[in-house]
Motif scaffolding. Structure first.
Motif, PDB file in Angstrom:
ATOM      1  N   SER A  69      42.867  24.593  63.612  1.00 43.36           N
ATOM      2  CA  SER A  69      43.972  23.628  63.630  1.00 43.36           C
ATOM      3  C   SER A  69      44.416  23.203  62.232  1.00 43.36           C
ATOM      4  O   SER A  69      45.529  22.715  62.064  1.00 43.36           O
ATOM      5  CB  SER A  69      43.576  22.394  64.442  1.00 43.36           C
ATOM      6  OG  SER A  69      42.441  21.781  63.862  1.00 43.36           O
ATOM      7  N   ALA A  72      47.186  26.156  61.506  1.00 44.40           N
ATOM      8  CA  ALA A  72      48.322  26.173  62.434  1.00 44.40           C
ATOM      9  C   ALA A  72      48.037  25.189  63.571  1.00 44.40           C
ATOM     10  O   ALA A  72      47.537  25.575  64.619  1.00 44.40           O
ATOM     11  CB  ALA A  72      48.527  27.586  62.971  1.00 44.40           C
ATOM     12  N   PRO A  73      48.345  23.912  63.345  1.00 44.22           N
ATOM     13  CA  PRO A  73      48.002  22.883  64.327  1.00 44.22           C
ATOM     14  C   PRO A  73      48.587  23.107  65.718  1.00 44.22           C
ATOM     15  O   PRO A  73      47.982  22.735  66.707  1.00 44.22           O
ATOM     16  CB  PRO A  73      48.564  21.590  63.721  1.00 44.22           C
ATOM     17  CG  PRO A  73      48.859  21.896  62.301  1.00 44.22           C
ATOM     18  CD  PRO A  73      49.020  23.373  62.189  1.00 44.22           C
ATOM     19  N   ASP A  74      49.763  23.731  65.796  1.00 47.21           N
ATOM     20  CA  ASP A  74      50.415  23.911  67.096  1.00 47.21           C
ATOM     21  C   ASP A  74      50.122  25.264  67.736  1.00 47.21           C
ATOM     22  O   ASP A  74      50.641  25.557  68.801  1.00 47.21           O
ATOM     23  CB  ASP A  74      51.935  23.744  66.943  1.00 47.21           C
ATOM     24  CG  ASP A  74      52.298  22.358  66.426  1.00 47.21           C
ATOM     25  OD1 ASP A  74      51.540  21.400  66.714  1.00 47.21           O
ATOM     26  OD2 ASP A  74      53.313  22.230  65.731  1.00 47.21           O
ATOM     27  N   ALA A  75      49.338  26.089  67.087  1.00 43.79           N
ATOM     28  CA  ALA A  75      49.062  27.432  67.608  1.00 43.79           C
ATOM     29  C   ALA A  75      47.655  27.490  68.197  1.00 43.79           C
ATOM     30  O   ALA A  75      46.790  26.690  67.864  1.00 43.79           O
ATOM     31  CB  ALA A  75      49.201  28.463  66.491  1.00 43.79           C
ATOM     32  N   ASP A  76      47.455  28.456  69.058  1.00 45.78           N
ATOM     33  CA  ASP A  76      46.134  28.642  69.643  1.00 45.78           C
ATOM     34  C   ASP A  76      45.500  29.949  69.171  1.00 45.78           C
ATOM     35  O   ASP A  76      44.709  30.557  69.855  1.00 45.78           O
ATOM     36  CB  ASP A  76      46.205  28.593  71.167  1.00 45.78           C
ATOM     37  CG  ASP A  76      47.158  29.643  71.733  1.00 45.78           C
ATOM     38  OD1 ASP A  76      47.878  30.280  70.945  1.00 45.78           O
ATOM     39  OD2 ASP A  76      47.168  29.820  72.964  1.00 45.78           O
ATOM     40  N   GLU A  92      54.133  23.249  55.938  1.00 44.64           N
ATOM     41  CA  GLU A  92      54.093  23.055  57.393  1.00 44.64           C
ATOM     42  C   GLU A  92      52.696  22.697  57.863  1.00 44.64           C
ATOM     43  O   GLU A  92      52.526  21.940  58.796  1.00 44.64           O
ATOM     44  CB  GLU A  92      54.526  24.337  58.112  1.00 44.64           C
ATOM     45  CG  GLU A  92      56.006  24.568  58.098  1.00 44.64           C
ATOM     46  CD  GLU A  92      56.370  25.875  58.777  1.00 44.64           C
ATOM     47  OE1 GLU A  92      55.523  26.469  59.463  1.00 44.64           O
ATOM     48  OE2 GLU A  92      57.518  26.289  58.605  1.00 44.64           O
TER      49      GLU A  92
END
Length: 173
Positions: A69, A72-76, A92
């Protein structure tokens, strides 16, 4: 540096457009790819192969000691080195943008490492990027495209002080 940029532009890996005052501003992706090209290869003519090979490296969660996270906090998923450097230069990745201590590429074993500033732990936080499930043949093939000095251990890095002016210039553009 101009020669490296020319090769990357010709391959469609950098933003292109008019020249002079109407030239497009450098993007965060451009900055990341130039960083990879300059650190990963010993020859400008190999810039395209270097960006392709190193940019595709993926973060190895077993060798890294920070959570996914932070990049890329919004990615899995764990992003590639190309995506991570783009996020860093675009600010970002809020957990990454002000914490990078250095970026290091190691052509001799096709790995890259982003070292982060120490937090409260004694452990130095780092992200390690490798070829996924690399075999010796895959390493040799990838390495052939970027260096003529196979077998020599090479590591090139930039510290945060070297990266910061580039990030500031991108955000002011």
């Amino acid at each position: 540096m101009k020669t490296v940029a020319r090769f990357l532009k010709e391959a469609g890996l950098l933003t292109t457009g008019a020249r002079g005052v109407n030239a497009p501003d450098m993007t965060a992706r451009d900055a990341g790819r130039m960083t990879i090209a300059l650190l990963g290869s010993d020859r400008p003519g190999r810039a395209v192969e270097t960006v392709s090979a190193f940019g595709a490296l993926t973060c190895d969660p077993e060798q890294s000691n920070v959570p996914q996270s932070i990049i890329a906090p919004d990615a899995d998923y764990w992003p590639s080195l190309d995506e991570t450097l783009e996020a860093y230069f675009s600010a970002e990745a809020s957990g990454l943008s002000d914490r990078v201590a250095s970026v290091e590429l190691r052509p001799h074993n096709m790995t890259a490492e982003i070292e982060l500033l120490k937090g409260n732990s004694d452990l130095t936080p780092r992200l390690v990027f490798t070829l996924s499930a690399a075999t010796r043949e895959e390493l040799n093939r990838a390495y052939e495209g970027i260096s003529a000095h196979q077998g020599i251990r090479v590591a090139r890095s930039l510290g945060a002080g070297d990266l910061l002016p580039l990030m500031v210039a991108i955000h002011e553009a």
